[in-house]
Design a protein around this motif. Structure first.
Motif, PDB file in Angstrom:
ATOM      1  N   GLU A  68       1.814   8.951  -3.576  1.00 55.65           N
ATOM      2  CA  GLU A  68       2.757   8.156  -2.903  1.00 55.65           C
ATOM      3  C   GLU A  68       2.331   6.905  -2.282  1.00 55.65           C
ATOM      4  O   GLU A  68       2.752   5.883  -2.321  1.00 55.65           O
ATOM      5  N   GLN A  69       1.219   6.999  -1.729  1.00 57.11           N
ATOM      6  CA  GLN A  69       0.582   5.871  -0.720  1.00 57.11           C
ATOM      7  C   GLN A  69       0.214   4.660  -1.772  1.00 57.11           C
ATOM      8  O   GLN A  69       0.350   3.732  -1.449  1.00 57.11           O
ATOM      9  N   LEU A  70      -0.455   5.230  -2.713  1.00 56.44           N
ATOM     10  CA  LEU A  70      -0.964   4.290  -3.678  1.00 56.44           C
ATOM     11  C   LEU A  70       0.357   3.650  -4.295  1.00 56.44           C
ATOM     12  O   LEU A  70      -0.022   2.380  -4.579  1.00 56.44           O
ATOM     13  N   GLU A  71       1.231   4.234  -4.850  1.00 57.88           N
ATOM     14  CA  GLU A  71       2.432   3.723  -5.469  1.00 57.88           C
ATOM     15  C   GLU A  71       3.121   2.698  -4.384  1.00 57.88           C
ATOM     16  O   GLU A  71       3.666   1.506  -4.914  1.00 57.88           O
ATOM     17  N   ALA A  72       3.030   2.961  -3.093  1.00 55.29           N
ATOM     18  CA  ALA A  72       3.724   2.057  -2.213  1.00 55.29           C
ATOM     19  C   ALA A  72       3.093   0.869  -2.076  1.00 55.29           C
ATOM     20  O   ALA A  72       3.769  -0.135  -2.031  1.00 55.29           O
ATOM     21  N   CYS A  73       1.656   1.141  -2.296  1.00 56.63           N
ATOM     22  CA  CYS A  73       0.692  -0.253  -2.060  1.00 56.63           C
ATOM     23  C   CYS A  73       0.939  -0.910  -3.346  1.00 56.63           C
ATOM     24  O   CYS A  73       1.126  -2.176  -3.150  1.00 56.63           O
TER      25      CYS A  73
END
Length: 85
Positions: A68-73
């Protein structure tokens, strides 16, 4: 319950890898995952010595929240427009 780990995330949303490089969404498998917070603190201090202006923090994540963090980035980066200097 899914196992958690600690990662170092920079202000621009990239994550530290084992080679002390910053990786984004394309480097999910390379993200340095540490079992203990003190390991993450040591890594953060070490990379901060090389770049005193670095702004980064430690997150406790699991595989799902890392994704989720990587996708948000990636989503945020896609919205940025290039700046001419």
């Amino acid at each position: 319950m899914e196992e958690t780990f600690f990662v170092v995330k920079s202000e621009d949303g990239t994550f530290l890898n084992k080679k002390k490089e910053w990786v984004g969404v394309d480097g999910k498998k390379e993200v340095l995952r540490m079992s203990f917070r003190d390991q993450a603190i040591n890594e953060l201090v070490e990379v901060n010595l090389g770049d005193p202006l670095l702004r980064a923090h430690i997150l406790e994540l699991n595989e799902e929240t890392l994704k989720e963090q990587l996708e948000a980035c990636a989503s945020h980066a896609a919205k940025l427009e290039p700046v001419e200097l």
